[in-house]
Design a protein around this motif. Structure first.
Motif, mmCIF file in Angstrom:
data_model
loop_
_atom_site.group_PDB
_atom_site.id
_atom_site.type_symbol
_atom_site.label_atom_id
_atom_site.label_comp_id
_atom_site.label_asym_id
_atom_site.label_seq_id
_atom_site.Cartn_x
_atom_site.Cartn_y
_atom_site.Cartn_z
ATOM 1 N N LEU A 41 0.826 -1.212 0.000
ATOM 2 C CA LEU A 41 0.000 0.000 0.000
ATOM 3 C C LEU A 41 0.855 1.255 0.000
ATOM 4 N N THR A 42 1.876 1.292 0.836
ATOM 5 C CA THR A 42 2.760 2.456 0.885
ATOM 6 C C THR A 42 3.496 2.632 -0.437
ATOM 7 N N GLN A 43 3.930 1.537 -1.016
ATOM 8 C CA GLN A 43 4.611 1.600 -2.303
ATOM 9 C C GLN A 43 3.685 2.139 -3.387
ATOM 10 N N PHE A 44 2.432 1.697 -3.398
ATOM 11 C CA PHE A 44 1.459 2.175 -4.371
ATOM 12 C C PHE A 44 1.223 3.672 -4.230
ATOM 13 N N VAL A 45 0.986 4.119 -3.004
ATOM 14 C CA VAL A 45 0.705 5.535 -2.762
ATOM 15 C C VAL A 45 1.911 6.394 -3.135
ATOM 16 N N ALA A 46 3.096 5.987 -2.705
ATOM 17 C CA ALA A 46 4.309 6.761 -3.002
ATOM 18 C C ALA A 46 4.575 6.809 -4.504
ATOM 19 N N ALA A 47 4.415 5.690 -5.190
ATOM 20 C CA ALA A 47 4.650 5.663 -6.639
ATOM 21 C C ALA A 47 3.650 6.550 -7.363
ATOM 22 N N LEU A 48 2.404 6.532 -6.937
ATOM 23 C CA LEU A 48 1.386 7.361 -7.575
ATOM 24 C C LEU A 48 1.681 8.847 -7.374
#
Length: 189
Positions: A41-48
């Motif tokens: 989830l953190t990776q998704f949010v940061a990448a977005l």
């Protein structure tokens, strides 16, 4: 010839290049997220968020390269009317959706299955729930800044004076209105 005084063709090429630059910046800025070990989830949010910053970076690079300031963006404050329109539109969409579902049920039409429960079982629901506010707060403003605030405005500066800007009007006029015959009707005597 600078980008400030470019003709229509050069502006289209520059706008296309600016869009490609925004995409390239998006990819480059999101790479560090995949190097660091983060939960999904953190990776998704940061990448977005980082990828959308690529669009902002491209817009700011354009403003700097062409000598235009932030005033070029023509950003204003929200007023109560605009906020009311957004809220009313959102509520209207939900009411329409509910009415369509109720009408389909009343007519006995089958409804599509709800996949939210399946996503929750797969652990993807949190990602989707994070995507909703991110789309409103990050994705929308970043893409609007580049594409509507910079690219569209840059193109419209020159194209509104050219034949290209009038061609959609010519097409719609020619398809809507019949051309009058060159022969005059003569009335019977």
């Amino acid at each position: 010839m600078s980008l400030r005084t470019a003709g229509p063709v050069r502006r289209v090429v520059a706008a296309t290049g600016l869009s490609a630059l925004g995409i390239a910046f998006s990819v480059l800025l999101s790479i560090p997220v995949f190097v660091v070990s983060l939960d999904a989830l953190t990776q998704f949010v940061a990448a977005l968020v980082l990828s959308e910053l690529g669009f902002v970076a491209a817009a700011l690079a354009f403003l700097y390269a062409t000598g235009r300031g932030l005033g070029y963006l023509d950003v204003g404050r929200l007023n109560r009317r605009a906020i009311g329109l957004v809220v009313a539109g959102t509520v209207g969409l939900f009411v329409f959706r509910l009415a369509a579902i109720l009408a389909a049920q009343a007519l006995g039409l089958p409804l599509a299955g709800n996949s939210v429960t399946q996503l929750a079982e797969e652990g993807l629901l949190e990602t989707l729930l994070a995507l909703v506010p991110l789309s409103v707060v990050v994705v929308g403003p970043a893409e609007e800044l580049l594409f509507r605030g910079v690219v569209q405005r840059y193109l419209s500066e020159e194209l509104r004076r050219s034949v290209l800007s009038r061609s959609p009007a010519y097409c719609s006029r020619s398809s809507t209105f019949r051309r009058r015959s060159s022969r005059r009707r003569t009335s019977p005597r």
